[in-house]
Design a protein around this motif. Structure first.
Motif, short mmCIF file in Angstrom:
data_model
loop_
_atom_site.label_atom_id
_atom_site.label_comp_id
_atom_site.label_asym_id
_atom_site.label_seq_id
_atom_site.Cartn_x
_atom_site.Cartn_y
_atom_site.Cartn_z
N PRO A 1 -1.24 -6.64 -1.60
CA PRO A 1 -2.62 -6.43 -2.02
C PRO A 1 -3.63 -7.19 -1.17
O PRO A 1 -4.78 -6.78 -1.05
N TYR B 1 -7.56 -1.50 3.17
CA TYR B 1 -8.45 -0.75 2.27
C TYR B 1 -7.90 -0.80 0.85
O TYR B 1 -6.73 -1.15 0.65
N ASP B 2 -8.70 -0.39 -0.09
CA ASP B 2 -8.22 -0.27 -1.46
C ASP B 2 -7.30 0.96 -1.55
O ASP B 2 -7.72 2.07 -1.22
N TYR C 1 -6.27 2.58 -3.99
CA TYR C 1 -6.51 3.50 -5.11
C TYR C 1 -7.85 4.23 -5.01
O TYR C 1 -8.01 5.31 -5.56
N GLU C 2 -8.82 3.63 -4.35
CA GLU C 2 -10.19 4.13 -4.37
C GLU C 2 -10.36 5.37 -3.48
O GLU C 2 -10.18 5.29 -2.26
N ARG D 1 -7.82 8.23 0.86
CA ARG D 1 -7.31 6.86 0.72
C ARG D 1 -6.49 6.52 1.96
O ARG D 1 -5.75 7.37 2.49
N SER E 1 -2.61 1.33 3.81
CA SER E 1 -2.79 0.44 2.66
C SER E 1 -1.87 0.84 1.52
O SER E 1 -1.29 -0.01 0.83
#
Lengths: 322, 296
Positions: free
Chosen positions: B52, B57-58, B60-61, B84, B88
């Motif tokens: 994490p 990048y995120d 999930y976003e 996404r 990541s």
């Protein structure tokens, strides 16, 4: 010798092993030990001799109850153990310890010598770790090793030293009886005598009784008080060492004795060379088990098995029609 | 107490202290492939732990401005249909994959080892019961069995762990039973019995250590199988939720775009492939070192 009481009494023990010879053939069995009786007095060494496969090791395992006899009774120090349950047997095993033939295989290679030798203490006592260590160190000294050896592993020792470790382990509970199953036959001849002397010294020091199993008569001559000769699962002759060696009665004993090498190349003697192989214990001969190889075979030997009876001299038993 | 004074043993006694660990390390370095595969696995563990924080990048976003981008300087592994970052997601998914496979194989190994020890040591009806049950389990294809279990318990990662663990149990049980049968015959086990040791002591002190090395080897081999199984279950929609960055779930989501944007599928595929390969290579190497039957 002072007359003392019997520590081990074996009465008519029998052990057969089933052999599974396939799905369709009938069940067969090997009579490994057949009606063997003897007794061992306290402080005495009784040796069982015979060629391989004659049931002497099985007899040793029956006396320590590593195997359960099919028939017969075994008393150790007055207690009948042949049908004893595991919990009670554990108490008896404090007094009966074993020394094994192969000093390489009988010590767990993953354990330090300290833990190997201390194992009987862990099983039977509630001593603290320091007390155990102290006793282990003491025991290692007794068998001729040093206390610093405790930190090593079995593979770091020679065969003779390993057998000393095995002896230390057997002695640590101060047992009464030691069953030694061919304790020197895996060792060098030069080491053999050291171990035998050690066993003799320890016997005096700790007042031990030995059941000594060997195929080597010269080893047995050195250490025994009494000797039992086994052939195909039966005891064919037993008696004090001197009588067996000076005046063997059974033809098989005579043949065995004549096979012991004499360290003198000019010495002349009559060699009795047995003809043929040992008959299969699955299918033992009728009558006397030895009649197929006996040089003095008579008609009666082929039909009637001879009983073990006292010979002319006291305490000397022989199973022969002669 | 009188000391017996004579130790004239002629044999040479090796006195240098050779610790087991050092000996193992020496042999391990010689196993070139397994050595590097081991490094790769170590690297995966680091990623799994710090994923994490490492992920650029995120995972999930969604970002609908950059959907299905091919790999570029900005998105090293491209993006998926929601925009996404795939890299990541792979990084965060490492933790899921390793976690699921390790915990399932661990459960399988612990239960299987206990069953195997009981079966091999005591024999008799317990042995027959455990081994016949194993035979029944072996009769099912692994994955089919896992699907059946998840179908009963319901989808979700925890149930995937249970399913994969259940089909690992009989393999471990059979392996350990075999080792136990061999170890039971050892003279030092007989010696322990003659001393009056209880069964529990014989099993834990003398027999179990004899089975550990082959268990470690099988464990590492089994991790690969279980990563594949867990991914397959996720791919079938029975494991991780579709939005989670599980590698199997990513394959499943991406297969609609296989023709237009193959990287969406290829990259998680490569991640699965390399991880399984690394574990199998390590298993092979360990077997060569630890299994006395395959000396050199």
């Amino acid at each position: 010798m002072v007359m003392s009481k019997s520590l081990v009494v074996v009465d008519g023990i029998k052990k057969t092993f089933p052999i599974d010879s396939g799905l369709l053939s009938s069940k067969k069995s090997v009579k490994a030990v057949n009606h063997v009786s003897f007794d061992i007095k306290e402080g005495e060494t009784f040796s069982l001799v015979g060629e391989s496969g004659c049931g002497k090791s099985t007899t040793g395992r029956l006396v320590t109850r590593l195997l359960m006899p099919d028939e017969g009774k075994i008393w150790i120090n007055g207690e009948e153990i042949s049908k004893m349950n595991e919990t009670k047997l554990r108490e008896v095993r404090k007094q009966v310890q074993m020394v094994f033939q192969d000093p390489y295989a009988s010590l767990n290679p993953r354990m330090k010598i300290r833990d190997v030798v201390a194992e009987p203490l862990l099983i039977h006592t509630k001593l603290s770790a320091q007390e155990r260590d102290r006793i282990v160190a003491e025991m290692l000294e007794v068998v001729g090793l040093s206390s610093y050896h405790a930190e090593k592993f079995a593979h770091e020792f020679s065969g003779g030293q390993r057998q000393r470790i095995g002896i230390a382990r057997a002695l640590i509970l101060k047992p009464k009886l030691i069953v030694a199953d061919e304790p020197v036959s895996a060792l060098d001849v030069s080491i053999q005598s050291q171990i035998l002397n050690l066993l003799k010294d320890l016997q005096e020091e700790f007042h031990l009784t030995y059941l000594f199993i060997s195929h080597d008569l010269s080893v047995v001559e050195h250490i025994s008080d009494k000797i039992g000769v086994m052939y195909l699962g039966s005891l064919v002759e037993s008696g004090p060492k001197e009588m067996i060696f000076a005046n063997p009665r059974h033809p098989y004993t005579k043949a065995l004795l004549s096979s012991v090498p004499i360290p003198d190349p000019r010495a002349k003697r009559e060699r009795i060379i047995l003809q043929g192989d040992v008959p299969s214990p699955v299918n033992p001969p009728s009558g006397c088990l030895f009649h197929t190889r006996c040089p003095f075979v008579m008609d009666i030997c082929k039909s009637t098995p001879p009983a073990l009876r006292e010979a002319a001299d006291r305490d000397h038993f022989v199973a022969c029609h002669l | 107490m009188e000391v017996v004074k004579e130790i004239g043993h002629s044999a040479v006694v090796p006195t240098e202290k050779k610790s087991r660990a050092r000996e193992f390390w020496k042999k391990w370095k010689k196993q070139k492939t397994a050595f590097w595969a081991g490094f790769f696995i170590l690297f995966l563990f680091v990623i799994a732990l710090f994923g994490p924080w490492i992920a650029p990048y995120d995972p999930y976003e969604p970002n609908y401005d950059v959907t299905l981008q091919t790999p570029s300087m900005e998105y090293w592994a491209g993006t998926d249909e929601y925009g996404r970052d795939i890299l990541s997601r792979i990084i965060v998914g490492t933790g899921i994959s390793l976690g699921v496979s390790f915990s399932s194989v661990l459960v399988g190994a612990v239960v299987g080892t206990i069953l195997g020890l009981i079966s091999g040591y005591y024999g008799g009806w317990m042995d027959r019961l455990i081994m016949r049950w194993s035979d029944v389990m072996f009769a099912f294809p692994d994955l089919l069995l896992a699907i059946a279990i998840v179908a009963i318990l319901g989808p979700g990662l925890t149930n995937v762990v249970v399913a994969v663990a259940v089909f690992s149990i009989p393999s471990f049980a059979r392996l350990i039973r075999g080792n136990t049968l061999a170890a039971k015959e050892a003279v030092f086990v007989e010696a322990a019995r003659s001393m009056g040791a209880k069964s529990s002591r014989i099993i834990f002190r003398h027999i179990f250590p004899e089975t550990v090395s082959s268990m470690i080897v099988f464990f590492s081999m089994r991790i690969g199988t279980s990563i594949l199984a867990a991914s397959s279950l996720s791919f079938l929609g029975l494991g991780a939720a579709p939005e989670s960055p599980d590698w199997g779930a990513m394959l499943s989501m991406g297969r609609d775009y296989l023709a237009t944007s193959p990287h969406v599928v290829i990259i998680p595929g490569i991640a699965i492939f390399l991880t399984v390969l690394a574990f199998n290579l390590v298993g092979d190497g360990l077997r060569d070192i630890l299994d006395p039957k395959t000396k050199n």
